[in-house]
Design an enzyme around this catalytic site. Structure first.
Site, short mmCIF file in Angstrom:
data_model
loop_
_atom_site.label_atom_id
_atom_site.label_comp_id
_atom_site.label_asym_id
_atom_site.label_seq_id
_atom_site.Cartn_x
_atom_site.Cartn_y
_atom_site.Cartn_z
N GLY A 89 37.61 58.35 48.01
CA GLY A 89 36.87 57.16 47.58
C GLY A 89 36.34 56.37 48.76
O GLY A 89 36.42 55.14 48.80
N ALA A 90 35.77 57.09 49.73
CA ALA A 90 35.28 56.41 50.94
C ALA A 90 33.79 56.04 50.81
O ALA A 90 33.15 55.73 51.81
CB ALA A 90 35.50 57.30 52.17
N GLY A 93 33.70 49.96 49.29
CA GLY A 93 34.86 49.09 49.36
C GLY A 93 35.86 49.40 50.48
O GLY A 93 35.49 49.66 51.63
N GLY A 95 37.89 51.97 51.08
CA GLY A 95 37.86 53.31 51.68
C GLY A 95 36.72 53.44 52.68
O GLY A 95 36.91 53.98 53.78
N TYR A 273 45.37 50.46 34.55
CA TYR A 273 45.14 50.39 36.01
C TYR A 273 46.40 49.93 36.73
O TYR A 273 46.83 50.52 37.73
CB TYR A 273 43.98 49.43 36.30
CG TYR A 273 43.83 49.11 37.78
CD1 TYR A 273 43.05 49.92 38.62
CD2 TYR A 273 44.49 48.02 38.36
CE1 TYR A 273 42.93 49.65 39.98
CE2 TYR A 273 44.38 47.74 39.72
CZ TYR A 273 43.60 48.55 40.51
OH TYR A 273 43.49 48.28 41.86
P1 NDP Z 1 35.69 50.50 44.96
O1 NDP Z 1 35.27 50.66 43.55
O2 NDP Z 1 34.78 49.84 45.91
O3 NDP Z 1 36.11 51.91 45.57
C1 NDP Z 1 36.70 52.88 44.79
C2 NDP Z 1 36.32 54.23 45.30
O4 NDP Z 1 36.92 55.22 44.47
C3 NDP Z 1 34.81 54.51 45.25
O5 NDP Z 1 34.46 55.19 46.41
C4 NDP Z 1 34.67 55.40 44.04
O6 NDP Z 1 33.57 56.29 44.10
C5 NDP Z 1 35.96 56.18 44.15
N1 NDP Z 1 36.26 56.90 42.93
C6 NDP Z 1 36.39 56.44 41.68
N2 NDP Z 1 36.63 57.45 40.83
C7 NDP Z 1 36.66 58.58 41.57
C8 NDP Z 1 36.85 59.94 41.26
N3 NDP Z 1 37.01 60.36 40.01
N4 NDP Z 1 36.82 60.84 42.27
C9 NDP Z 1 36.61 60.44 43.53
N5 NDP Z 1 36.42 59.16 43.88
C10 NDP Z 1 36.44 58.25 42.90
O7 NDP Z 1 37.10 49.73 44.89
P2 NDP Z 1 38.09 49.20 46.03
O8 NDP Z 1 37.58 49.54 47.36
O9 NDP Z 1 38.43 47.81 45.70
O10 NDP Z 1 39.38 50.07 45.70
C11 NDP Z 1 39.96 50.93 46.66
C12 NDP Z 1 41.47 50.92 46.49
O11 NDP Z 1 41.96 49.61 46.76
C13 NDP Z 1 41.96 51.26 45.09
O12 NDP Z 1 43.07 52.11 45.20
C14 NDP Z 1 42.38 49.91 44.51
O13 NDP Z 1 43.38 50.06 43.55
C15 NDP Z 1 42.89 49.24 45.76
N6 NDP Z 1 43.00 47.79 45.73
C16 NDP Z 1 41.89 47.02 45.58
C17 NDP Z 1 42.00 45.65 45.57
C18 NDP Z 1 40.84 44.76 45.40
O14 NDP Z 1 41.04 43.55 45.34
N7 NDP Z 1 39.62 45.26 45.32
C19 NDP Z 1 43.30 45.00 45.75
C20 NDP Z 1 44.40 45.93 45.90
C21 NDP Z 1 44.23 47.27 45.90
P3 NDP Z 1 32.06 55.82 43.68
O15 NDP Z 1 31.54 55.09 44.86
O16 NDP Z 1 31.39 57.12 43.45
O17 NDP Z 1 32.21 54.99 42.46
MG1 PMR Z 2 44.60 37.83 40.01
C1 PMR Z 2 48.30 33.88 43.04
C2 PMR Z 2 47.63 34.76 43.62
C3 PMR Z 2 46.82 35.84 43.01
C4 PMR Z 2 46.46 36.95 43.70
C5 PMR Z 2 46.77 37.28 45.15
C6 PMR Z 2 45.70 37.78 42.82
C7 PMR Z 2 45.19 39.05 43.16
N1 PMR Z 2 45.60 37.15 41.60
C8 PMR Z 2 46.28 35.93 41.68
C9 PMR Z 2 46.45 35.01 40.66
C10 PMR Z 2 45.79 35.04 39.42
N2 PMR Z 2 44.96 36.02 38.99
C11 PMR Z 2 45.89 34.03 38.39
C12 PMR Z 2 46.72 32.77 38.50
C13 PMR Z 2 45.10 34.46 37.35
C14 PMR Z 2 44.87 33.78 36.03
C15 PMR Z 2 43.75 32.88 36.14
C16 PMR Z 2 44.51 35.70 37.74
C17 PMR Z 2 43.64 36.44 36.94
C18 PMR Z 2 43.17 37.69 37.29
C19 PMR Z 2 42.35 38.56 36.50
C20 PMR Z 2 41.78 38.30 35.17
N3 PMR Z 2 43.47 38.34 38.49
C21 PMR Z 2 42.89 39.55 38.43
C22 PMR Z 2 42.21 39.71 37.25
C23 PMR Z 2 41.64 41.02 37.25
O1 PMR Z 2 40.96 41.55 36.40
C24 PMR Z 2 42.10 41.72 38.50
C25 PMR Z 2 43.06 42.77 38.06
O2 PMR Z 2 44.11 42.51 37.60
O3 PMR Z 2 42.73 44.02 38.21
C26 PMR Z 2 43.73 44.94 37.78
C27 PMR Z 2 42.82 40.65 39.28
C28 PMR Z 2 43.39 40.64 40.56
N4 PMR Z 2 44.12 39.57 41.03
C29 PMR Z 2 44.49 39.83 42.31
C30 PMR Z 2 43.99 41.13 42.66
C31 PMR Z 2 44.21 41.80 43.99
C32 PMR Z 2 43.32 41.60 41.60
C33 PMR Z 2 42.55 42.91 41.65
C34 PMR Z 2 43.25 44.03 41.09
C35 PMR Z 2 43.99 44.97 41.99
O4 PMR Z 2 43.40 45.67 42.75
O5 PMR Z 2 45.20 45.04 41.88
#
Ligand code: NDP
Ligand code: PMR
Ligand code: LMG
Length: 407
Positions: A89-90, A93, A95, A273
């Site tokens: 997934g590079a 984002g 990656g 997820y």
């Molecule tokens: P992006 O959507 O930007 O990146 C996801 C990547 O995964 C894309 O390159 C996408 O490809 C690829 N992908 C999806 N499905 C497939 C598949 N079937 N085969 C191969 N590649 C695939 O998201 P992020 O960069 O945010 O996510 C990267 C990682 O970070 C994930 O593991 C996510 O759970 C984790 N993460 C993200 C957070 C956030 O706040 N965003 C917080 C914590 C963890 P394509 O470009 O073709 O869609």
């Molecule tokens: Mg969340 C207090 C800190 C905090 C952090 C670090 C995250 C990270 N979130 C926080 C709080 C809250 N979030 C609170 C208080 C709420 C209610 C208002 C809230 C809501 C929320 C939603 C609806 N947050 C989300 C969502 C998503 O749809 C995202 C998710 O859960 O994806 C699975 C998300 C996220 N919050 C984060 C992070 C990192 C996400 C992205 C998902 C992930 O990659 O794990």
């Protein structure tokens, strides 16, 4: 070995030996036989199983290369090649930005393992990744056949493997009904967990055989986790919460006939997820316990911060995508830019001081640490009760092996 095809019965591997790693990989190398696709699988089974088993058991034979499995394009001795990192997934984002950080360092060759070739190439060029510092290779984690083909192609390339980063993910928060991978698994867990589970197992031997002269010192396998899969945090308590239950849904195939959720419940995309992230972190801990001592590979996971503007949220409603970044920047202070998150992941891949195995790394954005054991900005974080449940992790491992190789 050559007799191993889809008909082999799945045996639970003996934990803790390199031989077990190889044996495990050989079992997983045989394609999954989905009842819905039995005929197609049968047609393709024997040759695919044989090729993959051979590749695990012995160095790839260039003579076996075909149009879809290119001949070795790197002839240099592995010890003198540039250290190589595979990042799934590079193409966007986290990656993409980690690939960029590693490539720009000049110390790494990056394999960008992506489902969309052209997108990955465009993204690499846009960030100015030096020509020759990366290779785009096709990998669709939503198809186990594609995973096996990718592994074969990589082995045929003749490259060494120093780091494997399981990063790709999909998040389907607004889906009302489940969708499925080519093999019939619910898409989020199928892609984020099961696809990576197979990939990591099939490449463990290559990591183990790495020449070790890389910037990190030892080979590494990194599986990206998240705060939202850890219910010991506020973010992990926003409903719906991750919960694998007793894995009854996974055990029955996650194909929607009984359930498409790991715990056997009603489909919920956001929960699926978060569950998949729990699986990612449990898998990392299992890998550490089973294979760290025998292979010398360092296994780790991380939460890089909330990268609120990535493609991960592409399927969320518009209002969420507008409000989420300012909410994370100004209210939770959990926000991190894509570039900074990419540097953090690159650090976990390459920094010699982050050589501890079995760790879930995090960073404290405002430096007022709630955590402990600070190493160069990265903190060894605590995981939730469920993620630290090694009995559950072990069961997840066994069920995941069976799903790839049913009896
Ligand atoms: P992006 O959507 O930007 O990146 C996801 C990547 O995964 C894309 O390159 C996408 O490809 C690829 N992908 C999806 N499905 C497939 C598949 N079937 N085969 C191969 N590649 C695939 O998201 P992020 O960069 O945010 O996510 C990267 C990682 O970070 C994930 O593991 C996510 O759970 C984790 N993460 C993200 C957070 C956030 O706040 N965003 C917080 C914590 C963890 P394509 O470009 O073709 O869609
Ligand atoms: Mg969340 C207090 C800190 C905090 C952090 C670090 C995250 C990270 N979130 C926080 C709080 C809250 N979030 C609170 C208080 C709420 C209610 C208002 C809230 C809501 C929320 C939603 C609806 N947050 C989300 C969502 C998503 O749809 C995202 C998710 O859960 O994806 C699975 C998300 C996220 N919050 C984060 C992070 C990192 C996400 C992205 C998902 C992930 O990659 O794990
Ligand atoms: C669902 O909604 C979505 O339906 C689903 O599609 C998916 O996205 C899923 O988890 C992802 O979330 C959850 C929904 C309900 O949350 C919302 O997003 C609604 C917003 C509610 C707004 C509340 C006011 C906040 C004020 C900020 C306003 C600024 C901008 C808003 C930006 C919005 C983007 C996020 O969620 C709820 O039920 C709301 C309450 C959730 C709080 C849960 C906290 C529980 C805390 C329990 C304590 C646990 C203790 C842990 C201790 C840890 C210590 C280290």
């Amino acid at each position: 070995m050559a007799a191993m095809t889809t008909t082999i019965r799945c045996q639970v591997p003996v934990a803790g030996t390199a031989a077990a790693a190889a044996k495990q990989a050989a079992h997983l190398a045989a394609p999954r036989c989905n009842p819905l696709r039995a005929a197609a699988a049968q047609r393709a089974a024997a040759p695919r199983g044989l090729v993959a088993v051979q590749a695990v058991a012995a160095p790839p034979a260039p003579a076996a290369a075909s149009a879809s499995t290119p001949k070795s394009n790197v002839t240099e001795d592995k010890a003198t090649q540039k250290p190589t990192a595979i990042i799934t997934g590079a193409s966007s984002g986290l990656g993409l930005n980690a690939a960029n950080a590693l490539a720009q360092s000049g110390d790494w060759h990056v394999i960008m393992a992506c489902r969309d070739f052209a997108k990955a190439e465009r993204a690499a060029q846009k960030l100015g990744m030096p020509k020759g510092s990366y290779t785009v290779m096709h990998l669709d984690l939503a198809s186990l056949e594609s995973v096996r083909q990718f592994v074969q192609n990589f082995k045929n390339s003749g490259r060494r493997l120093d780091a494997l980063v399981a990063n790709a993910a999909v998040y389907l928060p607004t889906a009302k009904e489940p969708t499925f991978t080519a093999d019939g698994f619910e898409l989020s867990v199928g892609t984020n967990h099961l696809g990576h589970f197979l990939l990591v197992n099939l490449l463990l031997e290559d990591l183990k055989n790495s020449p070790k002269n890389n910037p990190a010192g030892a080979p590494r396998c990194i599986i990206v986790g998240s705060i939202t899969g850890n219910t010991n945090t506020l973010a992990g308590n926003v409903p719906p919460k991750a919960d694998l239950g007793d894995l009854r849904g996974l055990t029955t195939g996650l194909d929607g006939r009984n359930s498409s959720m790991i715990n056997g419940g009603e489909f919920d995309g956001a929960k699926a997820y978060k569950d998949s992230k729990v699986c990612n972190m449990l898998t990392m801990r299992q890998l550490h316990q089973r294979f760290h001592d025998s292979t010398g590979v360092t296994f780790a996971s991380l939460y890089p911060g909330c990268i609120a503007e990535t493609g991960l949220f592409r399927n969320h409603i518009g209002l969420f995508r507008t409000l989420f970044p300012p909410f994370q920047k100004f209210i939770t202070k959990g926000y991190v830019s894509e570039a900074e998150a990419g540097r953090r992941l690159a650090q976990v891949v390459s920094d010699p001081s982050l050589n501890k195995s079995g760790v879930y790394w995090s960073w404290d954005n405002d430096k007022s640490s709630l955590w402990f054991d600070s190493v160069d900005g990265a903190l060894e974080n605590r995981v939730s009760e469920e993620v630290s449940d090694d009995k559950k992790g072990s069961k997840l491992w066994d069920v995941s092996v069976k799903l790839h190789n049913p009896t």
